[in-house]
Design an enzyme around this catalytic site. Structure first.
Site, short mmCIF file in Angstrom:
data_model
loop_
_atom_site.label_atom_id
_atom_site.label_comp_id
_atom_site.label_asym_id
_atom_site.label_seq_id
_atom_site.Cartn_x
_atom_site.Cartn_y
_atom_site.Cartn_z
N GLU A 117 37.15 40.83 40.42
CA GLU A 117 36.39 40.01 39.47
C GLU A 117 34.93 40.41 39.53
O GLU A 117 34.16 39.90 40.34
CB GLU A 117 36.53 38.51 39.79
CG GLU A 117 37.89 37.93 39.54
CD GLU A 117 37.91 36.41 39.68
OE1 GLU A 117 36.82 35.81 39.78
OE2 GLU A 117 39.01 35.83 39.69
N GLU B 274 42.08 33.65 45.33
CA GLU B 274 40.91 33.22 46.11
C GLU B 274 41.29 32.13 47.11
O GLU B 274 40.61 31.11 47.25
CB GLU B 274 39.80 32.75 45.17
CG GLU B 274 39.24 33.87 44.30
CD GLU B 274 38.12 33.41 43.38
OE1 GLU B 274 38.12 32.23 42.99
OE2 GLU B 274 37.24 34.23 43.07
#
Length: 632
Positions: free
Chosen positions: A262, A182
């Site tokens: 995710e 991320e």
């Protein structure tokens, strides 16, 4: 068999083995918008599990439950600081045996999506980065900073060669490897850094392994987090429009498989918040919609586990918020690894898209309510400085941080003397918000109160000139996400007592865990050991008791009702932090194999503020994770 025949047999066996290995492949089929495994289209249905949050003796149990749910892969982080807590000293044994975990995963029949860092977030202490990186005060983490890159390179030179044999193309079960994590959510947006990581992964793992990135579902995050040569994936939960999310991935990856790296089955908890929950029907509905599109999905988390010891992270948006000890995450498998209704709903959805292994999901591990255990007071923290800090204090005009003292986690004690008589209550002030994260203040052994980062910057104290003032500093976990991961701990700046700046400190680095692991206070002789007291006290103090064996070592949950805040050890193992006064978590998970069936089980409690009138704790057969007593 003749020598010639034996040589021919060995040569044929080697050739067949090489041919079988050559047929193993995992790649991206851009033309057909899918992954390709051994020449065939492949869709993974995966779940996240963190070996660092689950005791080794339960790894196989959790993996089998995931396999029997219908998953064909798991996703796992490698926390750098878990394996290299001290620079240059690496640990891959016991609960840190990554290769054993990969081997169990392989034996279970699960593929692996590996996320080796260097940064992982994961609500883990400092996002997995080791705190010793902060010895360079102006280091720019997650960037092309020379010192940071040098440390990352040295770590990957140890880690990645261990992982290369486990790549699917080399006969193992790792199908894809994430580069960073991320990164688009981080302010640096340093493409040179990402290029450097790509070069490291290619050098150590080869040109054929599939490398990918994961980023949040925004243009900014995808722009800064992606890089040519790394397959871009997205993450999102049940509250996101699937079409829009995958359209954004398509903007950055026009061809190739759809991937949600995710898909959030639940969420994390902070102290003072309500326990997070995500509806099982919503999870199963959105999962079915993604699988219908042919998307590859990893469910984060499938089992969260526990932030044992000091491994919890923290967030800092408007203020510092520490993550609780439980990482239950409202996941399909509970913190204790028990199947939930959410798991069964997910299994029903998966069964519509692939064959589920025959047989039921393994049942929950047995639980037992061992009942109440009465504790006795051992003494105040300041009484045992020679045990916890045998080398004595470091003297300094100004306070030193945890990092300067080379102590990564836990507690340190700062001691000075009052510069004058305080005839009236006088404000003790943290003028620069320099208490990271909580300071428990005593004068001549009398508890005065606490200072807390961002929220309690002033308390009143009393005393006389020359009195000893102690501040027990608690590191409550370093920030794991965002721009403030350079999270130094301890007293970061001087304190003021009224108009006086306090100086001339004695600073004790406390190895409480080491002393307790070696048997303190239970193995102390009657001559040198503490004199136990039954009365509770205010301020930082130790309490101890014994859970007598009853022939069982089943899982249980420890409830510290009416205790305020502190740390608990059982048989020398640090279970984590408790804070029932703030909530929502009220019980700590105690893995059964930690308990002895034949010997007394020792309980040690460090209560930081106020012990209850009845010095007892309760072992229950179920958790309490959703009682918020004192929301800030």
């Amino acid at each position: 068999m003749t020598t010639t025949a034996l040589l021919l047999f060995c040569a044929c066996s080697a050739l067949c083995g090489n041919l079988a290995l050559a047929q193993r492949s995992f790649s991206i089929d851009y033309q057909n918008n899918c992954f390709e495994k051994d020449g065939q289209p492949f869709q993974y249905i995966s779940g996240s599990i963190h070996y660092s949050r689950i005791p080794r003796y339960y790894w196989q149990d959790r993996l089998m439950k995931m396999y029997m749910t219908g998953l064909n892969a798991i996703q796992v982080y490698v926390p750098w600081n878990f394996h290299e807590p001290v620079q240059g000293v690496h640990n891959f044994t016991g609960d840190r045996d990554l290769e054993h975990f990969l081997d169990l995963t392989n034996q279970t029949g699960l593929l692996v999506i590996l996320r080796p860092g260097p940064y992982i977030c994961a609500e883990w202490e400092m996002g997995g980065l080791p705190s010793w990186l902060l010895k360079k005060k102006n280091i720019l983490l997650r960037s092309a900073d020379t010192d940071y890159l040098q440390a990352v390179g040295a770590w990957f030179a140890v880690l990645l060669p261990k992982l290369k044999p486990w790549l699917y193309i080399n006969g193992g079960n790792i199908i894809t490897v994430q580069v960073e994590n991320e990164y688009g959510s981080y302010f640096a947006c340093d493409y040179n850094y990402m290029r450097h990581l790509r070069t490291l992964f290619r050098f150590f793992l080869g040109e054929d392994v599939v490398l990918f990135t994961t980023d949040g579902n925004t243009d900014k995050e995808m722009t800064c987090g992606t890089l040519q040569g790394l397959y871009a994936t997205v993450d999102f939960g049940t509250d996101t429009n699937i079409t829009e999310a995958f359209k954004r991935q398509r903007h950055f990856e026009p061809m190739g498989p759809l991937v949600n790296s995710e898909f959030y089955t639940g969420w994390l908890d902070h102290w003072g918040d309500k326990h997070a929950a995500v509806d099982a029907k919503a999870v199963s509905k959105v999962l079915g919609e993604m699988l219908t599109l042919g998307a590859n999905v990893n469910m984060y988390m499938f089992e969260g586990g526990t932030n044992f010891g000091y491994w919890n992270g923290a967030d800092h948006d408007k203020r510092f918020r520490s993550v609780v000890t439980s990482y239950d995450y409202d996941a399909p498998l509970s913190e204790a690894g028990d199947p939930t209704e959410k798991l069964l709903a997910i299994r029903d959805i998966i069964a519509q898209f692939r064959d589920i292994p025959a047989g039921p999901v393994p049942p929950a591990t047995p639980k037992f309510a061992y009942g109440f255990v009465t504790l006795k007071k051992v003494g105040n923290v300041s009484e045992f400085l020679k045990i916890f800090s045998p080398s004595g204090p470091v003297k300094s005009k100004d306070p030193l941080t945890f990092e300067e003292m080379k102590q990564p986690y836990g507690y340190m004690l700062y001691r000075t003397t009052l510069p004058r008589n305080l005839s009236e209550p006088t404000p003790l002030i943290s003028p620069l918000n320099g208490v990271h994260d909580r300071a428990y203040v005593s004068v001549n052994g009398v508890y005065q109160g606490f200072l807390e980062r961002d929220t309690t910057l002033v308390i009143n104290v009393t005393g006389n000139h020359g009195d000893t003032m102690d501040l027990l500093l608690e590191n409550m976990g370093r920030v794991n996400f965002g721009s403030k991961i350079n999270d130094y701990k301890g007293l970061l700046s001087s304190l003021n007592l009224g108009k006086d700046a306090l100086t001339d400190w004695k600073i004790y680095s406390l190895n409480i865990d080491g002393a307790i692991a070696e048997g303190w206070p239970h193995l102390q002789s009657s001559k040198s050991g503490p004199t136990y007291r039954r009365e509770p006290s205010v301020g930082p103090a130790f309490y101890t008791g014994t859970l007598q064996p009853n022939g069982l070592n089943w899982d249980t949950f420890l409830k510290l009702h009416e205790w305020t805040k502190g740390q608990v050890w059982i048989n020398g193992v640090n279970l984590g932090r408790y804070w029932p006064a703030r909530g929502p978590q009220q019980t700590l998970f105690v893995p059964g194999p930690l308990l002895s069936t034949t010997l007394p089980n020792t309980i040690t409690v460090l209560e930081l503020e106020q012990a209850p009138p009845q010095l007892r704790v309760l072992f229950m057969d179920r958790p309490h994770l959703n009682i918020t007593a004192n929301k800030l």
